[in-house]
Design a protein around this motif. Sequence first.
Motif, mmCIF file in Angstrom:
data_model
loop_
_atom_site.group_PDB
_atom_site.id
_atom_site.type_symbol
_atom_site.label_atom_id
_atom_site.label_comp_id
_atom_site.label_asym_id
_atom_site.label_seq_id
_atom_site.Cartn_x
_atom_site.Cartn_y
_atom_site.Cartn_z
ATOM 1 N N HIS A 19 0.284 57.729 44.814
ATOM 2 C CA HIS A 19 0.841 58.952 44.212
ATOM 3 C C HIS A 19 0.590 59.057 42.712
ATOM 4 C CE1 HIS A 19 3.944 58.656 47.732
ATOM 5 N NE2 HIS A 19 2.732 59.002 48.149
ATOM 6 N N GLY A 20 -0.454 58.383 42.235
ATOM 7 C CA GLY A 20 -0.813 58.523 40.831
ATOM 8 C C GLY A 20 -1.445 59.875 40.548
ATOM 9 N N PHE A 21 -1.269 60.370 39.335
ATOM 10 C CA PHE A 21 -1.833 61.655 38.930
ATOM 11 C C PHE A 21 -3.276 61.475 38.445
ATOM 12 C CE2 PHE A 21 2.579 63.346 37.370
ATOM 13 C CZ PHE A 21 3.047 63.307 38.678
ATOM 14 N N TRP B 52 5.638 42.521 47.005
ATOM 15 C CA TRP B 52 5.577 43.781 47.744
ATOM 16 C C TRP B 52 6.440 44.846 47.086
ATOM 17 C CZ3 TRP B 52 10.258 45.675 49.368
ATOM 18 C CH2 TRP B 52 11.289 44.761 49.553
ATOM 19 N N GLN B 53 7.290 44.452 46.157
ATOM 20 C CA GLN B 53 8.236 45.390 45.567
ATOM 21 C C GLN B 53 7.543 46.325 44.585
ATOM 22 O OE1 GLN B 53 10.890 42.199 44.294
ATOM 23 N NE2 GLN B 53 12.468 43.033 45.627
ATOM 24 N N MET B 54 8.112 47.512 44.433
ATOM 25 C CA MET B 54 7.486 48.519 43.584
ATOM 26 C C MET B 54 8.514 49.241 42.735
ATOM 27 S SD MET B 54 6.647 51.713 46.142
ATOM 28 C CE MET B 54 7.874 53.049 46.208
ATOM 29 N N THR B 55 8.020 49.941 41.729
ATOM 30 C CA THR B 55 8.837 50.805 40.895
ATOM 31 C C THR B 55 8.231 52.212 40.926
ATOM 32 O OG1 THR B 55 7.554 50.318 38.902
ATOM 33 C CG2 THR B 55 9.442 48.897 39.375
ATOM 34 N N ILE B 56 9.006 53.201 40.525
ATOM 35 C CA ILE B 56 8.521 54.581 40.422
ATOM 36 C C ILE B 56 8.681 55.033 38.980
ATOM 37 C CG2 ILE B 56 8.767 56.958 41.231
ATOM 38 C CD1 ILE B 56 9.872 55.881 43.840
ATOM 39 N N ASP B 57 7.594 55.573 38.424
ATOM 40 C CA ASP B 57 7.605 56.049 37.043
ATOM 41 C C ASP B 57 8.595 57.203 36.862
ATOM 42 O OD1 ASP B 57 5.643 54.212 36.550
ATOM 43 O OD2 ASP B 57 4.098 55.662 35.972
ATOM 44 N N PRO B 58 8.953 57.501 35.607
ATOM 45 C CA PRO B 58 9.853 58.636 35.354
ATOM 46 C C PRO B 58 9.335 59.979 35.868
ATOM 47 C CG PRO B 58 9.765 57.214 33.434
ATOM 48 C CD PRO B 58 8.716 56.714 34.380
ATOM 49 N N ASP B 59 8.015 60.088 36.130
ATOM 50 C CA ASP B 59 7.507 61.358 36.660
ATOM 51 C C ASP B 59 7.952 61.616 38.099
ATOM 52 O OD1 ASP B 59 5.764 59.875 38.389
ATOM 53 O OD2 ASP B 59 4.146 59.931 36.933
ATOM 54 N N GLY B 60 8.575 60.617 38.722
ATOM 55 C CA GLY B 60 9.108 60.791 40.070
ATOM 56 C C GLY B 60 8.092 60.598 41.181
ATOM 57 N N TRP B 61 6.844 60.315 40.837
ATOM 58 C CA TRP B 61 5.780 60.185 41.822
ATOM 59 C C TRP B 61 5.054 58.838 41.780
ATOM 60 C CZ3 TRP B 61 4.964 63.444 45.766
ATOM 61 C CH2 TRP B 61 5.474 64.743 45.667
ATOM 62 N N THR B 62 4.654 58.417 40.600
ATOM 63 C CA THR B 62 3.739 57.280 40.459
ATOM 64 C C THR B 62 4.414 55.970 40.851
ATOM 65 O OG1 THR B 62 2.645 58.441 38.636
ATOM 66 C CG2 THR B 62 2.189 56.093 38.874
ATOM 67 N N CYS B 63 3.902 55.352 41.924
ATOM 68 C CA CYS B 63 4.455 54.101 42.444
ATOM 69 C C CYS B 63 3.613 52.933 41.954
ATOM 70 C CB CYS B 63 4.462 54.112 43.974
ATOM 71 S SG CYS B 63 5.384 55.478 44.699
ATOM 72 N N ARG B 64 4.252 51.941 41.332
ATOM 73 C CA ARG B 64 3.548 50.789 40.783
ATOM 74 C C ARG B 64 4.092 49.481 41.360
ATOM 75 N NH1 ARG B 64 0.819 52.108 35.994
ATOM 76 N NH2 ARG B 64 1.399 54.149 35.155
ATOM 77 N N THR B 65 3.237 48.463 41.346
ATOM 78 C CA THR B 65 3.729 47.139 41.715
ATOM 79 C C THR B 65 4.752 46.695 40.676
ATOM 80 O OG1 THR B 65 1.901 46.086 40.512
ATOM 81 C CG2 THR B 65 1.575 46.500 42.858
ATOM 82 N N ALA B 66 5.835 46.078 41.137
ATOM 83 C CA ALA B 66 6.921 45.700 40.238
ATOM 84 C C ALA B 66 6.504 44.626 39.242
ATOM 85 C CB ALA B 66 8.119 45.217 41.047
ATOM 86 N N TYR C 285 4.244 68.600 43.758
ATOM 87 C CA TYR C 285 3.070 67.854 43.307
ATOM 88 C C TYR C 285 1.998 68.854 42.861
ATOM 89 C CZ TYR C 285 -0.404 64.114 43.104
ATOM 90 O OH TYR C 285 -1.338 63.219 42.675
ATOM 91 N N LYS C 286 1.283 68.543 41.782
ATOM 92 C CA LYS C 286 0.422 69.542 41.137
ATOM 93 C C LYS C 286 -1.069 69.408 41.434
ATOM 94 C CE LYS C 286 3.581 70.057 37.201
ATOM 95 N NZ LYS C 286 3.716 69.947 35.713
ATOM 96 N N TYR C 287 -1.468 68.368 42.198
ATOM 97 C CA TYR C 287 -2.893 68.054 42.260
ATOM 98 C C TYR C 287 -3.425 68.020 43.694
ATOM 99 C CZ TYR C 287 -1.422 66.594 37.636
ATOM 100 O OH TYR C 287 -0.865 66.566 36.387
ATOM 101 N N ALA C 288 -4.749 68.149 43.793
ATOM 102 C CA ALA C 288 -5.414 68.120 45.094
ATOM 103 C C ALA C 288 -5.624 66.705 45.601
ATOM 104 C CB ALA C 288 -6.761 68.836 45.004
ATOM 105 N N THR C 289 -5.552 65.725 44.715
ATOM 106 C CA THR C 289 -5.718 64.328 45.077
ATOM 107 C C THR C 289 -4.590 63.501 44.478
ATOM 108 O OG1 THR C 289 -7.049 63.809 43.125
ATOM 109 C CG2 THR C 289 -8.250 64.518 45.106
#
Length: 250
Positions: free
Chosen positions: A77-79, A209-223, A63-67
């Motif tokens: 886990h959004g950038f 409650w279900q979620m998806t993860i973006d192609p960046d491997g980090w960003t979790c979104r509501t489905a 992960y590249k960021y401080a927040t």
Amino acid sequence: MITLKSPQEIEGLKAAGALVAKCHKEIAKMIRPGITTWDIEEFVEDMLAKAGARAYTKGYKGYKYATCASVNDVIAHGFPNKTPLKNGDLVKIDIVAQLNGWIGDSAWCYGVGELSPEAEKLMRVTKECLDIGIRHAVIGNRIGDAMHALQKHAESHGFSLVRDLAGHGVGRELHEEPSFIHVGTPGKGFRFKEGMVFTIEPMVNAGTWQMTIDPDGWTCRTADGSLSAQFEHTIAITKDGPLILTDQGD
């Protein structure tokens, strides 16, 4: 194995937690339409450095960021980026500081400008879920008792709890035992004991409650693209009840 912390160790964790809480109190003053999550990122990294602390997430598993900066349908886990926040946005800022070897971890949800009634309700209920979970975290209770209580509260308002991301123990590492999700059955799971230190961090969605993860491997979104809110504290179990180590004093 769950490692129980001594009173001296809890003081170290409390100092790290107080620094994270101070960051959040300052961020609350910054939030307005037009500010970017990159502005917040730079502010937090600078504030931690001036306090002699390290932004633990920067470099953590790549992960590249401080927040972590998660807006609207982003659960976690959004950038951070340079897109201006707009009126009505919900933004979740997650900060992990390492100070003198100890970890402080807290996420907070902020409303930008004027919110819709749905967003206001979601924020309010999510904060109430956090408070309910903390109140139930007393010696003798089980994790299932606390998580069931907050789950019942969220669902009574038509909301749902994310089940793919967990609360966790905190110490010299960010993720220690125990690990648990924010739904539960009364009387089930580990029993709270003096010296336990862990996060309670309900992530509450307006829809599924279900979620998806973006192609960046980090960003979790509501489905389903619905709004999501989160409030997180690190707490210690003491004989006098739960002690909030990331208390903002509000």
